[in-house]
Write an enzyme that holds these catalytic residues in place. Structure first.
Site, PDB file in Angstrom:
ATOM      1  N   GLU A 142       0.830  -1.204   0.000  1.00  0.00           N
ATOM      2  CA  GLU A 142       0.000   0.000   0.000  1.00  0.00           C
ATOM      3  C   GLU A 142       0.864   1.252   0.000  1.00  0.00           C
ATOM      4  OE1 GLU A 142      -3.315   2.382   2.741  1.00  0.00           O
ATOM      5  OE2 GLU A 142      -2.501   0.463   3.440  1.00  0.00           O
TER       6      GLU A 142
ATOM      7  N   GLY B  52       2.076  30.710 -12.287  1.00  0.00           N
ATOM      8  CA  GLY B  52       1.496  31.945 -11.790  1.00  0.00           C
ATOM      9  C   GLY B  52      -0.022  31.882 -11.716  1.00  0.00           C
TER      10      GLY B  52
END
Length: 394
Positions: free
Chosen positions: A252, A350
């Site tokens: 996992e 940005g």
């Protein structure tokens, strides 16, 4: 074309055999073609793409990856599972999380914890994708402290009567079968596991969580009120589930780490495409600026370092091969890396990175869950320190 495409070599950590390379190419092609476009809509609407999930079995055939061929699986290793999770997470980490809950938390765990009779009843259903699986471990008052769970099973005749609540269960509202961890005695530090079906009397789905990320994967409570489970659904022995749990935690953790790799890789691809091919400032491509170079270069180097660790650890895992120290280290490093890289991608793009025109903001939200699920990063630090103490005390 991706700047990070993988090429086969004679000594390839990431594609050690032709089967691994073929698997990667098949999954990568399917994921880009089928998963990318639907990811944004299902994230925004918090919906699960059931039809696409079924196609993972009917078309792609990636259920039962670690199940032996003689039992209807592919007979591949944890490294193959890592390949799948990395490639799919480039496009939809939330959907991939539901795949992980089905394939790793249920199918792999169930197969290696079950007997032939149990496999004959359930295995074909989950390998074909007819049924969706999941696992119930975490509770409202017991997460990292898993032994603090209070879900209780009491034997009555040929049945067990189970009461309790499980929290944050991936696939909780869409699954038909779950591997459930309980206690026979509330004060005990031993656990007992069962296979349960959503059709059982006393089984119900509780509230659905509204999440920051991984929104295309449903997360709910499971509630058990005098739920009756046949005694033949006991997995292994009473009070013997800790072994099952610990064995499965390692695969996992490396597959969760692999999800982090996929997220980072997509973010780097987007950063490179944006700064080298498209965006200009002050008459120069964005990649010509030192601040941008630093964020992109460090992201790429961090990704490559984490990837090497994750694949190295995965290559040495197996049903009877334990590596708690390696799995915890891989998860810790890769999940921290994915958060840094996805945050860098937002900064590099940005305003475009902050808006949903590009997927980097979604990938960043998704990345954060990976440092929580499968054991928090704080638990990984504790486990690593504990394992090192044992090694230095020998």
């Amino acid at each position: 074309m991706s700047t990070l495409s993988t090429k086969k070599s004679s000594l390839d950590l990431f594609n050690p055999t032709e089967d691994h390379l073929a698997l990667r190419e098949s999954v990568a092609s399917f994921a880009e073609r089928e998963m990318d476009e639907q990811a944004k809509e299902n994230d925004e609407n918090e919906t699960f793409n059931t039809m696409l999930f079924k196609r993972l079995g009917s078309e792609l055939g990636i259920f039962g990856i670690t199940v032996p061929e003689a039992d209807g699986g592919h007979g591949l290793d944890p490294l193959a599972a890592v390949i799948i999770h990395e490639e799919m997470s480039r496009f939809d980490p939330g959907f991939t999380l539901s795949y992980l809950a089905h394939e790793v938390l249920f199918v792999n765990n169930f197969f290696y914890s079950s007997n032939p009779s149990q496999r004959s009843r359930y295995l074909s259903k989950v390998i074909t994708g007819e049924w969706i699986g999941g696992m119930g471990m975490t509770e409202p008052g017991a997460g990292t402290d898993v032994l603090g769970m209070t879900t209780n099973a009491v034997k009555k005749g040929d049945r067990y009567i189970i009461n309790g609540v499980k929290q944050y269960i991936t696939n909780g509202s869409i699954g038909q079968v779950f591997l459930l961890y309980t206690k026979l005695e509330k004060s005990s530090k031993k656990m007992t596991s069962f296979v349960i079906e959503s059709s059982y009397k006393g089984f119900s789905v509780g509230k659905k969580e509204e999440k920051m990320g991984m929104r295309s994967s449903p997360t709910t409570q499971l509630v058990f009120e005098d739920m009756e489970v046949p005694e033949e659904n006991l997995l292994g022995l009473e009070n013997g589930a800790v072994t099952h749990m610990m064995r499965n935690l390692e695969i996992e953790r490396v597959t969760l780490a692999a999800q982090s790799l996929g997220i980072a890789r997509r973010c780097i691809d987007i950063m490179c495409d944006y700064t080298i091919r498209h965006r200009e400032a002050f008459g120069k491509k964005l990649m010509e600026f030192g601040q941008i170079q630093r964020m992109v270069a460090e992201s790429y180097a961090d990704y490559q370092a984490a990837r090497a660790l994750v694949y190295h650890v995965a290559s040495e895992l197996g049903p009877d091969v334990r590596n708690s120290l390696g799995a915890a280290s891989a998860k810790l490093v890769a999940t921290q890396m994915a958060e840094r890289v996805s945050r860098n991608a937002i900064q590099v793009l940005g305003g475009y990175g902050y808006c949903r025109e590009y997927p980097v903001e979604r990938l960043h939200r998704d990345a954060i869950l990976l440092s929580i699920g499968g054991g928090t990063n704080e638990a990984m630090q504790k486990n690593i320190a504990s394992d090192l103490k044992k090694l230095w005390s020998e």
